[in-house]
Structure formats: C-alpha cells, structure tokens
Design a protein around this motif. Structure first.
Motif, PDB file in Angstrom:
ATOM      1  N   THR A 103      30.333 -33.451  35.453  1.00 41.60           N
ATOM      2  CA  THR A 103      30.173 -32.775  34.447  1.00 41.60           C
ATOM      3  C   THR A 103      32.144 -32.315  34.087  1.00 41.60           C
ATOM      4  N   SER A 104      33.094 -33.012  34.760  1.00 44.76           N
ATOM      5  CA  SER A 104      34.402 -32.867  34.854  1.00 44.76           C
ATOM      6  C   SER A 104      35.305 -33.288  33.293  1.00 44.76           C
ATOM      7  N   LEU A 105      34.171 -34.244  32.812  1.00 43.57           N
ATOM      8  CA  LEU A 105      34.735 -35.500  31.779  1.00 43.57           C
ATOM      9  C   LEU A 105      34.046 -34.753  30.549  1.00 43.57           C
ATOM     10  N   ASN A 106      34.915 -34.171  29.349  1.00 47.57           N
ATOM     11  CA  ASN A 106      34.264 -34.122  28.541  1.00 47.57           C
ATOM     12  C   ASN A 106      33.258 -35.266  27.613  1.00 47.57           C
ATOM     13  N   PRO A 107      31.721 -34.747  27.625  1.00 46.17           N
ATOM     14  CA  PRO A 107      30.807 -35.793  26.886  1.00 46.17           C
ATOM     15  C   PRO A 107      31.211 -36.418  26.050  1.00 46.17           C
ATOM     16  N   VAL A 108      32.126 -35.324  24.509  1.00 46.27           N
ATOM     17  CA  VAL A 108      32.263 -36.088  23.049  1.00 46.27           C
ATOM     18  C   VAL A 108      32.990 -37.072  23.296  1.00 46.27           C
ATOM     19  N   TYR A 109      33.546 -37.397  23.965  1.00 41.90           N
ATOM     20  CA  TYR A 109      34.687 -38.775  23.932  1.00 41.90           C
ATOM     21  C   TYR A 109      35.067 -39.370  24.869  1.00 41.90           C
ATOM     22  N   TYR A 153      31.795 -43.820  27.221  1.00 40.69           N
ATOM     23  CA  TYR A 153      31.784 -42.023  27.050  1.00 40.69           C
ATOM     24  C   TYR A 153      31.108 -42.145  28.464  1.00 40.69           C
ATOM     25  N   PHE A 155      28.957 -40.298  30.246  1.00 43.27           N
ATOM     26  CA  PHE A 155      27.678 -40.344  30.691  1.00 43.27           C
ATOM     27  C   PHE A 155      27.415 -42.285  30.788  1.00 43.27           C
ATOM     28  N   GLU A 156      28.406 -43.212  30.225  1.00 45.49           N
ATOM     29  CA  GLU A 156      27.753 -44.522  30.720  1.00 45.49           C
ATOM     30  C   GLU A 156      28.346 -45.167  31.759  1.00 45.49           C
TER      31      GLU A 156
ATOM     32  N   TYR B 212      34.465 -29.519  32.169  1.00 47.34           N
ATOM     33  CA  TYR B 212      35.388 -30.219  31.387  1.00 47.34           C
ATOM     34  C   TYR B 212      36.848 -29.159  30.509  1.00 47.34           C
ATOM     35  N   HIS B 230      38.335 -29.867  22.551  1.00 44.07           N
ATOM     36  CA  HIS B 230      37.465 -30.237  23.768  1.00 44.07           C
ATOM     37  C   HIS B 230      36.259 -29.121  23.324  1.00 44.07           C
ATOM     38  N   ALA B 231      36.478 -27.641  22.949  1.00 47.24           N
ATOM     39  CA  ALA B 231      35.137 -27.099  23.394  1.00 47.24           C
ATOM     40  C   ALA B 231      34.228 -26.917  21.650  1.00 47.24           C
ATOM     41  N   LYS B 233      34.488 -29.059  19.178  1.00 46.34           N
ATOM     42  CA  LYS B 233      33.059 -30.401  18.773  1.00 46.34           C
ATOM     43  C   LYS B 233      31.811 -30.194  19.779  1.00 46.34           C
ATOM     44  N   ASN B 234      31.575 -29.872  20.984  1.00 47.37           N
ATOM     45  CA  ASN B 234      30.705 -29.403  22.111  1.00 47.37           C
ATOM     46  C   ASN B 234      30.285 -28.037  21.166  1.00 47.37           C
ATOM     47  N   VAL B 307      28.147 -36.968  16.051  1.00 45.17           N
ATOM     48  CA  VAL B 307      29.131 -35.971  17.192  1.00 45.17           C
ATOM     49  C   VAL B 307      28.816 -36.105  18.398  1.00 45.17           C
ATOM     50  N   PRO B 309      27.716 -38.851  21.036  1.00 45.55           N
ATOM     51  CA  PRO B 309      27.514 -39.914  21.440  1.00 45.55           C
ATOM     52  C   PRO B 309      25.981 -40.163  22.079  1.00 45.55           C
ATOM     53  N   GLN B 310      26.012 -39.706  23.280  1.00 49.21           N
ATOM     54  CA  GLN B 310      24.685 -39.911  24.203  1.00 49.21           C
ATOM     55  C   GLN B 310      23.502 -40.900  22.959  1.00 49.21           C
ATOM     56  N   ARG B 312      23.864 -41.515  19.764  1.00 45.75           N
ATOM     57  CA  ARG B 312      23.136 -42.267  19.285  1.00 45.75           C
ATOM     58  C   ARG B 312      23.863 -43.738  20.040  1.00 45.75           C
ATOM     59  N   LYS B 313      24.170 -43.982  20.721  1.00 43.70           N
ATOM     60  CA  LYS B 313      24.509 -44.724  21.683  1.00 43.70           C
ATOM     61  C   LYS B 313      22.558 -45.307  22.384  1.00 43.70           C
TER      62      LYS B 313
END
Lengths: 329, 316
Positions: A103-109, A153, A155-156, B212, B230-231, B233-234, B307, B309-310, B312-313
């Motif tokens: 959880t330490s990396l931002n999931p959307v980048y 990403y 999650f991959e 994160y 960072h915050a 967008k989530n 928004v 990626p999980q 989308r992918k």
C-alpha cells in the motif's frame, strides 16, 4: 573514532489525546556512524517507529508533538530546519522504507511516474533524464526489464517488487541514510532474505548508512553492526551485535533472546516468553517500566525515576538496569 | 478498454429497456381515466369511447406498449391528450429551460463541493472545517422548497434586486438569464453542494491517512503535490459516482424548483401531466430522463476507467 552521520540526542515525542499524554518516545538518544548498519529492536508499540518518524519530522500534529531533543545530521539539527528545508531533506538525504509495500505506492500512477517525480523533486533535470535515472535505479535493485516496469502500475507488481521500487527511489536519490521500518515484515520468508540482502548490498557498495527498525531479532543479528533495544519509549540497552547477543545485561534483552527459536539447538527446548505485556505509554509505572514483568526486580526498581543507561562494558555497551554489573542474575 | 466500454453500453441498453417497461406500466396502473379528465364528467359515453378508440386506449396494454416504444424509435412520441399536440414537440419546448437551470447547478455544485470538501479535509479540525461541516449538514437537512421561498422573500420581496419568478433563457440576453436563474440555480445546487462536500471530505480524510501519502511525504514531495496530485485523484473516484447520482437529484429537484420559481420546464410539465394522466408525455419524459441518467452513469463508468488503471487494465 568513527564519524557520526546522524546523532539523536534526548528526543521526546508525545501524543496528546483525551486519555492524556502518551509518551511514545521518552528521552531517546542514539547515533549511526557513516557506513554503519544499526538496528532498533523492540516489541510493537515500544516507540521504535515513532522515533524514526520523529527523525523525519513526519509526526502528525496534532495529536503528536516532538517536545524536545536534537537530531543532528552531519552536524545540522533537523528539528531546527524550516518546513521546506526539511521537506527537501526527506528523500534526498534520508530515505525511508516502510513496512507495507503493498500500500506504499500510489495505486493510480505508474511506477515511472512516482519514481521520476521524486527524482525531479530533488534534482534539476528534465522528465526524460529523470525517467532514465529511474530506469537505472530499478536495474540497480534487480528489477527485471526496468523499462517495461516503469510503465506498470503498482497493482501489477508483487509485494517484493514494490518494496524494491521503494528501495530504488532511495538509490536514485542517493540518500546517505536509509531508514527501513520493518522492511520485510509483510513479505514472505524467501523474499525477506532477498530484500534484506539487496539492502545490505546497496548500503555496503554505495557507502550508505542504514537504520533497521524491527521486532525480529533473528533478522538483525545477520545484518546489523550495533543494536539498540527499546522498551516503553526508552532505549534500555545498546551495544555491538556481538555484545547484545552473547553478553546481554538488561533482563528485557535477555528475555527477548530467550524467546527466539534456535535452529541448531535441541528441538525439545521450550521457548521462554516474557510474561505479561508492555505497559500503556499513557500510564507508565514509577521506576523501571520493565519492572512489573521482570524476574529480577527489587524494591528500588518500582520507585523513583526510570534507570539511566550506564556503560557496562567496552565497545559502547550500555544498559539501563539498576542491577547492571552489580550482581549476577 | 474497448471491451469494457462495449460491455457497459450493452448493460445500459438493458436498463433503458427495463425503465421503459416500468414507465409505461406504472403510468397505466395509476387509477383515473385520462379521457374522463380531458372531456369532463358530463361527456357522453359515445364521445369517451370515440376518443379512447382514437388514442388506442382500448387496445391491449402490450400492444399499446409496443406501439409507443416503436414510435420512440421512429421519432413519433405520441399525442399529448391535454394539449392535443405531439408529445415530442411539447417536451422539446420545455427541455431547454430545465437544462439551462439544471446543468449550471450541477457544474457549480460539483466544483464548489469538491473545493469545500478538500479544504475541509486538509484543514481538518479548524474553524473553517467546522463551519463548512455545519453549513453542509444544515443544507442537507433543509427542504428545497423552504429555501426557495426564503430566497424569494429576501431577494425579491425585501431587497427587490432579483425577479420573484419567471424565466429568461440565455437567448434573452445573458444578464437577464443570470438575473432570473441565479436563485433557482442556487436553490437547486445547495443540497448537491452539501452532499458532494461531505463525500469529498470523507474520502479525502481516508486517503490522506493511506500509506502511499506517507511515502510521498517521506520522499520530500511538496504538500501541494501530495494533496492535489496524490490524494485528490484517489479521493475523487467515489465523488465522480456521487456527481453522476446527482443528475437524478437535479431532475427530481427541478420539479420542486420550477414550481416555486414558476419556470415552465420539464419538472412542471411532468407534475401537470401526472395529474392529468397524460400518458404519452409522462412515459416519454420518464424514458428520456432515464436515458440521460443511464448515459451519465455510462460516462462515469468510462471515466472510472481513465481514473482507475486497475479497472482499465483488467477490462472490467
């Protein structure tokens, strides 16, 4: 005498809540020499992580507050830096690696986005250059196909890979000190060894220093040169790994050592746990905080102030117990 | 991503079909005869029967349904029994008025709500946060019609700076449009602002405590970037859903707001038509409203893919 990279003096951090003051870090002093790996060991909730967060000045305020002390990094007191100076210090001089790689990396980048963002925060360079430095850093931490991985990403990727990414950020920014807060706790055993070996390798080949925060004595004995043992917000014993393992003076350290399984000894020997549980940091007992659980306590242990660290041997071996050196037990 | 969009479109089609069935049958289940309402109680049985025959009201329900729905696809929306004119014509006259109030309300509410929510979360525990939380709780708990009446009283009756009621569209001059629409837009957006503010604040607080965010701070990322890159967008992922759901609130709210401010839009038409049992108008309006709502949800689902990626992918 070795040169000190970081020296923490009499650090006190408390959290203030409705239940009163929680003294999470209570007069803690320690130092790390250049090129050295130091471990800070203790049970959950003994203040070891809060100590490191205080060094980074990442304590949420309110409710937390660094009350006093000094954090000297190459002679400069970090607690006196402006907010912006401190921010630029983080990540560039001191890198922190956390317990939860998942959880330490931002999931959307993407990984590349996050790695190069940190690089661009600390170095003046173009996006392209930051990206290339990032690719090189991923390669340095043994991530296969770093060019492709930069576009992934979080999650991959597996937990071990994500932890490597976090280490890569530290490598890319050339931090002098890595603070690894339980870096392997969330990983499975084989990955644990790989990640620790990687960290060790980076520290040794690039001349960095490292603080490993952990509750896992078995882990640190293989890697650390010196150990600080923390209990209830204080350091109760410190010394070289050899001294701590073979010649522990504090009853708490001895207890910890007895509760670690030994592969080479008789399987039938039962582990000896430390009785009771750690005291609430909001309501510490008088005298020695460990006394209620200690087999060797006497009247004096239960009253007055907490015992001070006293030198008990050569090689900077200190212990904070009234019985230190006075009597065998 | 293409597979994902196709899947969503197929699901939307099924939903639209089901809504059309509900809209049709619910209207016909309602007691009351439209012909009696139009012709009055004095009308002779022959007249009533003749009109029923003309409007195909004596046909079986199923065939009435298919006649209506196939008409929709060919652009024939049936005849309004109250106005004796094509329903499509009436709806398209009224629709721009509702949209010119509802769309600005939705946009303003989204922007203001996200800003308020973010500020509230970042300054958690401050006086500003308390004030915003109090305001949003108050406006969530206050009925729209009461606020509307209050606004009219203050700005139109006492201060006399804004018109009391009526409607001027953008084509009547922007200043006029602005003067006439500011109160209804404000009234309509108030509830939505409150909802979006609270949703944003909650998500933002949750996200700020994530690991994160701690990592970003520990890596020296500036606080501005931590919050806005960072915050936010989530935190906005659930807020987007919230905004799409507000489309429904806009339509429901316009029924009340148009009544208070006497705006001749879809909301008012719908209310009248339900009372008059004007089947064609109600069915067709409900059908198009559902189409808009489903379309908004579809857009949100696709936005989600961009928004997150999980989603989308993984193709779902």
């Amino acid at each position: 005498m070795m040169e000190k990279l970081i020296e923490v003096k009499n650090l006190k951090t408390s959290f203030f809540s409705l239940g009163g003051e929680v003294k999470a870090v209570n007069d803690v002093s320690f130092h790390v020499n250049k090129g050295e790996i130091v471990a800070i060991v203790g049970e959950s909730g003994c203040g070891k992580s809060v100590t490191q967060m205080s060094v980074m000045r990442l304590i949420q305020s309110p409710p937390g507050k660094i009350l006093s002390g000094e954090v000297l990094f190459e002679g400069r007191d970090l607690l006196k830096l402006s907010t912006k100076e401190m921010r630029l210090f983080r990540g560039s001089q001191i890198a922190m690696i956390f317990q939860e790689p998942m959880t330490s990396l931002n999931p959307v980048y993407t990984i590349g986005n996050q790695v190069s963002e940190v690089i661009r925060t600390h170095f003046k360079c173009s996006r392209k250059e930051a990206w290339d430095i990032g690719v090189k850093a991923l390669r340095d931490v043994d991530i296969p196909e770093p060019e492709l991985r930069m576009r992934n990403y979080p999650f991959e990727m597996s937990g071990g890979m994500r932890q490597r990414v976090l280490i890569a950020i530290a490598v890319a920014c050339n931090s002098k000190l890595i603070i690894a807060d339980e870096p392997t706790t969330a990983l499975d055993v084989t990955t644990q060894a790989q990640v620790m070996d990687l960290l060790l390798n980076i520290v040794k080949t690039k001349g960095k220093s490292m603080i490993v925060v952990t509750h896992n004595l078995g882990l640190v004995t293989r890697y650390a040169e010196r150990i600080y043992v923390m209990y209830a917000g204080r350091i109760v014993e410190s010394g070289t790994t050899r001294d701590i393992l073979l010649n522990a003076k504090h009853p708490y350290t001895k207890g910890l050592l007895k509760s670690v399984p030994d592969l080479y000894e008789d399987k039938d020997v039962a582990l000896i746990p430390i009785k009771g549980s750690p005291p609430s940091l909001a309501n510490l007992p008088d005298g020695c905080a460990f006394a209620p659980r200690c087999d060797y306590k006497c009247e004096m242990c239960l009253t007055g102030k907490a015992p001070e660290l006293v030198q008990v041997g050569d090689n900077e071996h200190y212990s904070a117990c009234l019985r230190n050196g006075k009597e065998e037990f | 991503m293409v597979k994902f969009i196709i899947k969503r479109i197929l699901i939307s089609l099924v939903i639209v079909f089901m809504v059309s069935v509900f809209a049709f049958f619910l209207m016909h289940i309602l007691p009351g005869d439209p012909v009696r309402i139009v012709l009055g109680d004095e009308a002779s049985v022959e007249d009533v029967n003749a009109l029923r025959e003309e409007l195909h009201l004596n046909d079986p329900l199923i065939s009435q349904y298919f006649k209506w729905i196939s008409g929709i696809f060919t652009g024939d929306y049936g005849t309004s029994i109250t106005y004796m004119r094509p329903a499509g014509e009436i709806i398209s006259e009224r629709l721009p008025k509702t949209v010119s109030i509802g769309l600005p309300a939705l946009i303003i509410a989204s922007v203001v709500g996200i800003v308020f929510g973010t500020v509230s979360a970042v300054r958690r525990g401050s006086k500003l946060d308390s004030a915003l939380t109090l305001l949003s709780t108050l406006s969530l708990g206050t009925p729209t019609f009461w606020i509307g009446i209050l606004l009219i009283y203050v700005f139109a009756v006492e201060l006399r700076i804004l018109p009391m009621k009526g409607y001027m569209g953008p084509s009547d001059g922007l200043l006029q449009y602005f003067k006439y629409s500011i109160l209804p837009v404000f009234c309509l957006s108030l509830n939505m602002v409150a909802g979006i503010t609270r949703q944003t604040r909650t998500n933002m607080l949750d996200v700020i405590n994530q690991d994160y965010i701690r990592t970003a701070r520990a890596n020296g990322i500036s606080e501005k970037k931590v919050i806005f890159k960072h915050a936010l967008k989530n935190a906005l992922i659930p807020v987007i859903t919230q905004i799409a759901l507000q489309v429904r609130v806009v339509i429901g709210g316009s029924v009340i707001v148009e009544q208070i401010f006497n705006i001749n839009g879809i909301g008012m038409l719908l209310r009248e038509s339900i009372f008059n049992r004007d089947y064609m108008i109600v069915q067709t309006s409900v059908f198009f409203i559902s189409l808009v709502t489903v379309f908004c949800n579809l857009v949100v689902d696709i936005l989600y893919g961009f928004v997150n990626p999980q989603i989308r992918k993984s193709g779902w």
